[in-house]
Write an enzyme that holds these catalytic residues in place. Sequence first.
Site, mmCIF file in Angstrom:
data_model
loop_
_atom_site.group_PDB
_atom_site.id
_atom_site.type_symbol
_atom_site.label_atom_id
_atom_site.label_comp_id
_atom_site.label_asym_id
_atom_site.label_seq_id
_atom_site.Cartn_x
_atom_site.Cartn_y
_atom_site.Cartn_z
ATOM 1 N N LYS A 12 4.032 -54.793 18.534
ATOM 2 C CA LYS A 12 3.902 -55.867 17.546
ATOM 3 C C LYS A 12 4.464 -55.333 16.228
ATOM 4 O O LYS A 12 4.237 -54.156 15.887
ATOM 5 C CB LYS A 12 2.426 -56.246 17.396
ATOM 6 N N SER B 289 -2.151 -64.382 16.158
ATOM 7 C CA SER B 289 -0.915 -63.973 15.538
ATOM 8 C C SER B 289 -0.001 -63.118 16.420
ATOM 9 O O SER B 289 1.181 -62.991 16.124
ATOM 10 C CB SER B 289 -1.234 -63.189 14.266
ATOM 11 N N SER C 2 -6.477 -62.786 17.470
ATOM 12 C CA SER C 2 -5.011 -62.675 17.548
ATOM 13 C C SER C 2 -4.450 -61.945 18.761
ATOM 14 O O SER C 2 -3.234 -61.963 18.972
ATOM 15 C CB SER C 2 -4.472 -62.005 16.290
#
Lengths: 484, 95
Positions: A76, A151, A175
């Site tokens: 990420k 997210s 998330s």
Amino acid sequence: MHKKTIAELGAGLRAGEFSSVELTHHFLQRIERLEGNLNSLVTVTPESALMAAEAADQQIKSGNADPLMGIPILQKDIFCTRGVKTSCGSRMLDNFISPYDATVTERLMQAGAVSLGKANMDEFAMGSSNETSYYGPVKNPWDTARVPGGSSGGSAAAVAARLAVAATGTDTGGSIRQPAALCGITGLKPTYGRVSRFGMIAFASSLDQAGPMTHSAEDAALMLQAMVGFDPKDSTSADEPVPDYIASLDDSLQGLRIGLPKEYFGEGLDPAVSDSVESAIEVYRQLGAEVMEISLPNTGLAVPTYYVVAPAECSSNLSRFDGVRFGCRCENPHDLEDLYKRSRGEGFGPEVKRRIMIGTYALSAGYYDAYYLKAQKTRHLISDDFRNAFEKVDVIMGPTTPTTAFGLGEKMDDPVTMYLNDIYTIATNLAGLPGISLPVAPVNGLPVGLQIIGNYFAEAKLLNVAHRFQRESEWHRQMPIGFD
Amino acid sequence: MSLDHSDVEKIAHLARMALDESQIDAYAKDLSNILGLVEALEVANTDHVEPMAHPLHMAQRLRQDQVTEKDHREENQSISPSVESGLYLVPQVIE
């Protein structure tokens, strides 16, 4: 090769069926062919990936049997990666080449994982649909007119589309679990403090936690094993013993006490999602578990509490982005205040600005007691709900999200409606507990997630409970059409 | 709690964040809605409840005051928007 799990690919690598270089090429080609439909990646790093793969092949040849050796993954874009752009999905850090590695990055590299690049995400991890990224929205591979969740939406979409075998994610209010649910993969948010936050760009420091996003619980165990452990560089890192997450995967669930919070099955839950979750719980009954209804009476306070605590911490954390030492800086500032204000005004997107302002307001003189102090107290009530529940049950189960993936743009006009997506995941972060989402029967071709919440540091139990379900079901092996 | 145009300007100043004048009213509406969501906390009885700052009720760890990192000034400044002779440059502060 892309249909295999980490465990299966690792076995293939060690048996010499294919090399890590071949495997890495295979995934890089998939990225080239399919990524355009998804926008799940911010940066692809083919050269460093192939170098890492070559090194891994040498290690494997000399007998190294580490389970992640030579396995292609994604990071990420919230994790600092030395020499590689680390944008956090923001214009503010569009030019930020990190001078150091996050502990998670370092540990996965040491374990031999091959990083293919950096996954798209909501700006500074603030969002539930991956639509707040400076690099544009990510699309859900199951239906590209829908959101992947957020997210960690880039990580989830890329793993679901088999652009990598696994990815890292972070979870502040859901998330990891929410996008895992909406994209049909397995996502684990460990106990607060279990995985180091060093080099993971901070959003809300008392809530943020990193974890793996994978196809199966077994793969999550392999990833987690490499990610966890005490880190002196993180002042809130937990100095707790690390169990062998693989050893207990197959443990029997006979007599396991499962609690279903009645508040997680009430109004707002799509009946079809509820049915899908119920049918998964039936599988657990057949595996010998004892299922009972429980109550988490303060569930209704979780979202409001979160939207004081998280913005307050965010407004403080994001004050470091001032246009002076790194990141976005405005043109021709006429004084220092102008430099701060315009750099921040230009660097941050609307959702980040909203949260910074809510946090600034909640912490400002005269309002602190009414908002921040009050929310810290309601946070305690929410945490006590779980403490009481875990005196009666071993794990808590329910839906990860109230609905399946919604349409792109559908909820962007109303932040409050968007916030309510995380209604079942947020309380876990406030309490600091671990949670996992795994795919169960889809609804109208869209994935549904079952959430399992465990007691503090009970990641091994969560992985065991999830793995036993995956031994009985094939939902985690389903692939979105067009990404074969 | 409802915020108006001037409240938003005040908050944005506290946060040292420039806002586009044309968007301030939209922020006022969004922030008021978020504060409306947060108002649900008022009804919760929190008498005799301790505030919770940390999920694990952990005490701050201490360490020896020793240098553990080598000098990274050059690497760190290589990504800075404006540097000269090892110093970060900003608009003049003192007349």
